[in-house]
Design an enzyme around this catalytic site. Structure first.
Site, short mmCIF file in Angstrom:
data_model
loop_
_atom_site.label_atom_id
_atom_site.label_comp_id
_atom_site.label_asym_id
_atom_site.label_seq_id
_atom_site.Cartn_x
_atom_site.Cartn_y
_atom_site.Cartn_z
CE LYS A 139 2.61 -4.86 5.10
NZ LYS A 139 2.53 -6.12 4.37
CD GLN A 199 4.32 -7.75 1.59
OE1 GLN A 199 4.31 -7.30 2.72
NE2 GLN A 199 3.33 -7.53 0.74
CG ASP A 221 -0.71 -10.65 7.02
OD1 ASP A 221 -1.09 -9.47 7.10
OD2 ASP A 221 0.10 -11.03 6.16
#
Length: 283
Positions: A53, A97, A120
């Site tokens: 990422k 995460q 997200d």
């Protein structure tokens, strides 16, 4: 019939070129999109995803940082760090995460993130807006899948879409996005009876079960679109999807490969959401 491959890696490269230009325009206005990724513990897979990422962010000019935290951190300490990021006007996107250590309640952490920085797309506020068809941050993998369908101008309206899997990250939201575009949606899962009979009715089949090569041509309607979300590592180290690609390709009209399919698009849509956040949620 041999299926046309929807190559997510190639599509992501094209999209990132446009994103790079978009970021350059923002920087001319003194806006530098910034993504902070929070990594708790030292899970090797998580570290690999996080590094990916960061690398992708740098490719398009997005500023990014990885906040590495001890696995022993308490839930309240983690929430406190998230609140600091919420209040930092230089941080546009926050991503925690997953998975998190078992002593931390994942839902509490997701709900602690400012919805306007939830790149997200997991916060209940953004999930609710997605459900009602409003402009919001869409979960990255489902958003990537929809973008892949659109790239091939595949008709969604009026089609029967079958989703195998009901996770909050992929299955449920991708079904909702298909429904938002007027597909008729059926969800299947581990308790579904007569799975093969249902999947053979699908014009669009999305497979997200986490088991290698379980769906072959016997589950697929002639001319269907097959989206394989699975990423499984075999004993020999190779990656494969949930769909038996060679077999399925004989029945499908379109199919996504693994690797170079949905995976690259997930990170690409994260970048899209981060830019969207920097622009203040405007399309």
């Amino acid at each position: 019939m041999v299926a046309e491959v929807i190559n997510g890696k190639e599509l992501s490269i094209k999209l990132k070129l446009n994103m790079k230009k978009e970021v350059e325009h923002l920087k001319e206005k003194n806006i530098v999109p910034h993504l902070t990724v929070v990594l708790v513990g030292n899970n090797p897979a998580s570290r690999s995803y996080v590094n990916g990422k960061k690398k992708a962010s740098e490719e398009v000019g997005i500023s990014s940082e990885i906040l590495e935290l001890s696995e022993a951190i308490t839930e309240s300490e983690l929430i406190q760090i998230i609140e600091q990021l919420n209040n930092d006007e230089n941080v546009h996107g926050i991503l925690v995460q997953l998975p998190l250590p078992i002593h931390i309640n994942v839902q509490h952490i997701i709900e602690a993130i400012d919805p306007t920085k939830d790149v997200d797309g997991f916060h209940p506020y953004n999930v609710g807006k997605m459900m009602t068809g409003q402009d919001t941050f869409l979960p990255c993998t489902p958003y990537g899948i929809m973008t892949m369908l659109h790239s091939k101008k595949i008709t969604i309206e009026g089609k029967h879409a079958v989703v195998i899997g009901r996770s909050n990250i992929v299955g449920k939201p991708v079904g909702q996005l298909l429904l938002n575009e007027n597909a008729t949606v059926t969800y299947c899962h581990s308790r579904t009876e007569n799975l093969k009979e249902i999947t053979k009715q699908a014009d669009i089949l999305v497979v997200a079960v986490g088991r290698p090569n379980v769906i072959d041509k016997e589950y697929i309607k002639e001319g269907a679109v097959v989206i394989d979300v699975g990423i499984n590592r075999l004993e020999n180290g190779t990656l494969t999807g949930d769909v038996d690609f060679d077999s399925a390709s004989l029945h499908a009209a379109y199919i996504t490969p693994v690797p170079r399919g949905v995976g690259p698009m997930t990170i690409t849509m994260l970048l899209h959401n981060t830019i969207k956040a920097a622009k203040g949620m405007k399309k």
